[in-house]
Enzyme design. Structure first.
Site, PDB file in Angstrom:
ATOM      1  N   PRO A 101       0.826  -1.223   0.000  1.00  0.00           N
ATOM      2  CA  PRO A 101       0.000   0.000   0.000  1.00  0.00           C
ATOM      3  C   PRO A 101       0.851   1.261   0.000  1.00  0.00           C
ATOM      4  O   PRO A 101       1.942   1.297   0.577  1.00  0.00           O
ATOM      5  CB  PRO A 101      -0.793  -0.103   1.310  1.00  0.00           C
ATOM      6  CG  PRO A 101      -0.780  -1.557   1.655  1.00  0.00           C
ATOM      7  CD  PRO A 101       0.539  -2.069   1.157  1.00  0.00           C
ATOM      8  N   GLY A 103       2.241   4.659   1.170  1.00  0.00           N
ATOM      9  CA  GLY A 103       2.418   5.180   2.512  1.00  0.00           C
ATOM     10  C   GLY A 103       3.055   4.189   3.474  1.00  0.00           C
ATOM     11  O   GLY A 103       3.420   4.559   4.568  1.00  0.00           O
ATOM     12  N   CYS A 104       3.170   2.916   3.071  1.00  0.00           N
ATOM     13  CA  CYS A 104       3.853   1.935   3.933  1.00  0.00           C
ATOM     14  C   CYS A 104       5.352   2.048   3.704  1.00  0.00           C
ATOM     15  O   CYS A 104       5.803   2.137   2.574  1.00  0.00           O
ATOM     16  CB  CYS A 104       3.408   0.511   3.604  1.00  0.00           C
ATOM     17  SG  CYS A 104       1.827   0.064   4.308  1.00  0.00           S
ATOM     18  N   ILE A 105       6.074   2.015   4.798  1.00  0.00           N
ATOM     19  CA  ILE A 105       7.534   2.119   4.701  1.00  0.00           C
ATOM     20  C   ILE A 105       8.123   0.749   4.424  1.00  0.00           C
ATOM     21  O   ILE A 105       7.733  -0.232   4.959  1.00  0.00           O
ATOM     22  CB  ILE A 105       8.113   2.696   5.998  1.00  0.00           C
ATOM     23  CG1 ILE A 105       7.529   4.071   6.228  1.00  0.00           C
ATOM     24  CG2 ILE A 105       9.614   2.730   5.965  1.00  0.00           C
ATOM     25  CD1 ILE A 105       7.855   4.667   7.585  1.00  0.00           C
TER      26      ILE A 105
END
Length: 105
Positions: A101, A103-105
């Site tokens: 997704p 925005g996931c680091i």
């Protein structure tokens, strides 16, 4: 791109192991991916999140964030972290066979 083998099927994944084509994913693959990530058994609550992740990806082209998951999947943020301790959105996306997704680091 690289490949991974789940349920005796070779699939295309990115450098972090996320599916690049969610259409290659099957439900039997989920259990194997989960075990590789330290989740021994997928419960009905896990499946609720995984199916929600796939539906959101199909509708919006990206998986939901943890905040969205907690508000709209029917599973609280606290429970999400119990189900997917290493990061709910990222871990659930990988098990659900969708790209990481945004925005996931």
């Amino acid at each position: 791109m690289t490949t991974a083998t789940y349920d005796d099927t070779s699939v295309t994944v990115d450098d972090e192991g996320f599916f690049t084509d969610p259409g290659q994913w099957t439900e039997p693959m989920a259990g194997q991916i989960a075990r590789e990530l330290g989740i021994e058994t997928l419960t009905d609550r896990h499946w609720q999140v995984l199916k929600f992740m796939r539906a959101e990806y199909a509708a919006k082209g990206t998986g939901p964030t943890v905040r969205v998951l907690g508000k709209t999947s029917g599973v609280s943020v606290k429970e999400l972290y119990q189900l997917f301790p290493k990061g709910p959105a990222k871990t659930a996306a990988k098990i659900a066979g969708i790209p990481k997704p945004r925005g996931c680091i």
